[in-house]
Scaffold this active site. Structure first.
Site, PDB file in Angstrom:
ATOM      1  N   GLY A 190      34.581  45.551  45.420  1.00 17.42           N
ATOM      2  CA  GLY A 190      33.323  46.175  45.072  1.00 17.42           C
ATOM      3  C   GLY A 190      32.240  45.113  45.051  1.00 17.42           C
ATOM      4  N   ALA A 191      31.146  45.351  45.774  1.00 18.30           N
ATOM      5  CA  ALA A 191      30.151  44.292  45.983  1.00 18.30           C
ATOM      6  C   ALA A 191      29.631  43.672  44.686  1.00 18.30           C
ATOM      7  CB  ALA A 191      28.999  44.840  46.830  1.00 18.30           C
ATOM      8  N   ARG A 228      34.487  37.010  51.392  1.00 20.09           N
ATOM      9  CA  ARG A 228      34.243  38.323  52.004  1.00 20.09           C
ATOM     10  C   ARG A 228      32.888  38.269  52.711  1.00 20.09           C
ATOM     11  NH1 ARG A 228      37.011  42.742  49.637  1.00 20.09           N
ATOM     12  NH2 ARG A 228      36.361  43.873  51.496  1.00 20.09           N
ATOM     13  N   GLN A 281      41.450  53.435  47.602  1.00 19.81           N
ATOM     14  CA  GLN A 281      40.641  53.162  46.407  1.00 19.81           C
ATOM     15  C   GLN A 281      40.265  54.443  45.664  1.00 19.81           C
ATOM     16  OE1 GLN A 281      40.052  51.798  49.446  1.00 19.81           O
ATOM     17  NE2 GLN A 281      39.136  49.762  49.287  1.00 19.81           N
ATOM     18  N   ASP A 305      27.649  48.095  50.159  1.00 23.02           N
ATOM     19  CA  ASP A 305      27.934  46.669  50.133  1.00 23.02           C
ATOM     20  C   ASP A 305      26.798  45.844  50.717  1.00 23.02           C
ATOM     21  OD1 ASP A 305      31.087  45.964  49.507  1.00 23.02           O
ATOM     22  OD2 ASP A 305      30.745  48.025  50.125  1.00 23.02           O
TER      23      ASP A 305
END
Length: 366
Positions: A67-68, A109, A214, A255
């Site tokens: 999760g950003a 990421r 998710q 994101d």
């Protein structure tokens, strides 16, 4: 920009009494970073403890934390760990020693812009420190501030987004955008929490979200933990669900958001946006302003992470695909701004986002 009418006094009282906010996945405790291992949910609730920045980077890469916003927060605490170690082992040259760890964290990421935003903020704090001063307290205060500001932003977005939803609505969400993906409360799931508490949302549907599931593993777990009923569906069932006419909003996170209002989010989001437009269902994106990357002109410029084929070919470590089959496994897709009805940030709501509206939202503080 458009600011919905805020909740009335009674709704605010309900928000206080029925908080639906019990989960924290990123915690600084007793001098260490603790991350709730999201790979093991919902079967096992276990925190992993970290004392070195490279291990935090590996945890981000391996989806212990995802999760950003949560990635950015974890990275901020990773900088704290890096600086503490560097000061203890390199003395006055500790700032140079930290650079390698920051690069390691940045490489974890590529798509989530919050990672780079948090690292840049921590770097500014680093640059302001004298070489002979222990950096721990200043950097820890900055990481704590990033965490606290994220939770406050999520609550503000929850209120703003829920204000767009008519009473009695059903909503559909994709992936996980709640406390597990943020500092707490959530982005899209924060809107759902606020809308449920205020009586505006009567039913919540969640895609399973292949290949990491998710939705099935994380969103369903979060909502049931907070006593919000949730109904899961396979991705392929979304079109049929929207055709029933019950769902009024699809609500997702992001994101990265570009200068024209295009959005990168978990793979499958773009398809949902197309389905929503065809069926006359509104499409809402909820993300903090730290997710906006005004340096990118459009979604075509967003780097899309390609993950290992085995994630798609296997489930729970057991191969389900035929031997010899290959896989194409992008982790994100891009939804054009033209398919987005409302973009909700803590700074306000943008309806039908475009370049001019995004510039007005972000202003000079980009």
């Amino acid at each position: 920009m458009y600011a919905p009418q805020p909740f009335g006094c009674r709704e605010r009282l309900l928000m206080t009494l029925l908080d639906h906010d019990r989960i924290r996945a990123v915690v600084w405790r007793d001098g260490s970073l603790e991350l709730l291992d999201q790979r093991r949910l919902p079967q096992c609730e276990a925190f992993l403890r970290f004392n070195e920045a490279p291990a935090v980077a590996q945890a981000i890469r391996n989806m212990v934390v995802r999760g950003a916003p949560a990635i950015g927060i974890a990275a901020a605490y990773g900088v704290v760990l890096a600086a503490r170690h560097a000061f203890a082992t390199h003395g006055d040259d500790w700032q140079a020693a930290v650079r390698g760890d920051l690069q390691c964290l940045a490489a974890a990421r590529p798509t989530a812009v919050n990672l780079f935003w948090a690292l840049a903020r921590m770097q500014r704090c680093l640059d302001a420190l004298a070489p002979n001063v222990d950096p721990l307290l200043a950097l820890l205060a900055e990481a704590d501030a990033i965490l606290a500001e994220d939770i406050a932003a999520n609550r503000r977005m929850g209120e703003l987004g829920a204000g767009l939803i008519d009473a009695g609505s059903a909503v559909l969400t994709h992936c996980n955008t709640g406390s597990l993906a943020t500092g707490g409360f959530g982005t899209a799931l924060g809107v759902i929490r606020a809308g449920w508490t205020a009586g505006r949302i009567e039913a919540v549907f969640a895609d399973e979200t292949r290949p990491w599931l998710q939705g099935a593993r994380l969103t369903a777990w979060e909502l049931t933990q907070d006593d919000i009923p949730v109904t899961l569906l396979a991705e392929g069932a979304a079109a049929h669900l929207l055709r029933q006419g019950r769902v009024r909003w699809v609500i997702v996170g992001a994101d990265r958001i570009t200068a024209d209002g295009s959005v990168a989010n978990k793979i499958g989001t773009y398809g949902l946006a197309i389905l929503a437009r065809y069926h006359g269902v509104k499409f809402m994106v909820v993300a903090p302003s730290s997710t906006v990357d005004m340096a990118l002109a459009s979604g075509d410029e967003i780097p899309i992470e390609q993950r290992a084929a085995d994630e798609l070919l296997s489930v729970g470590g057991a191969r389900v695909a035929a031997d010899g089959a290959g896989a194409w496994n992008p982790s994100f897709d891009v939804t054009p701004a033209a398919l987005i009805d409302a973009l909700v940030t803590e700074r306000g709501v943008v309806l039908q986002p475009d370049r001019a509206k995004m510039q007005a939202l972000m202003g000079d503080g980009v």
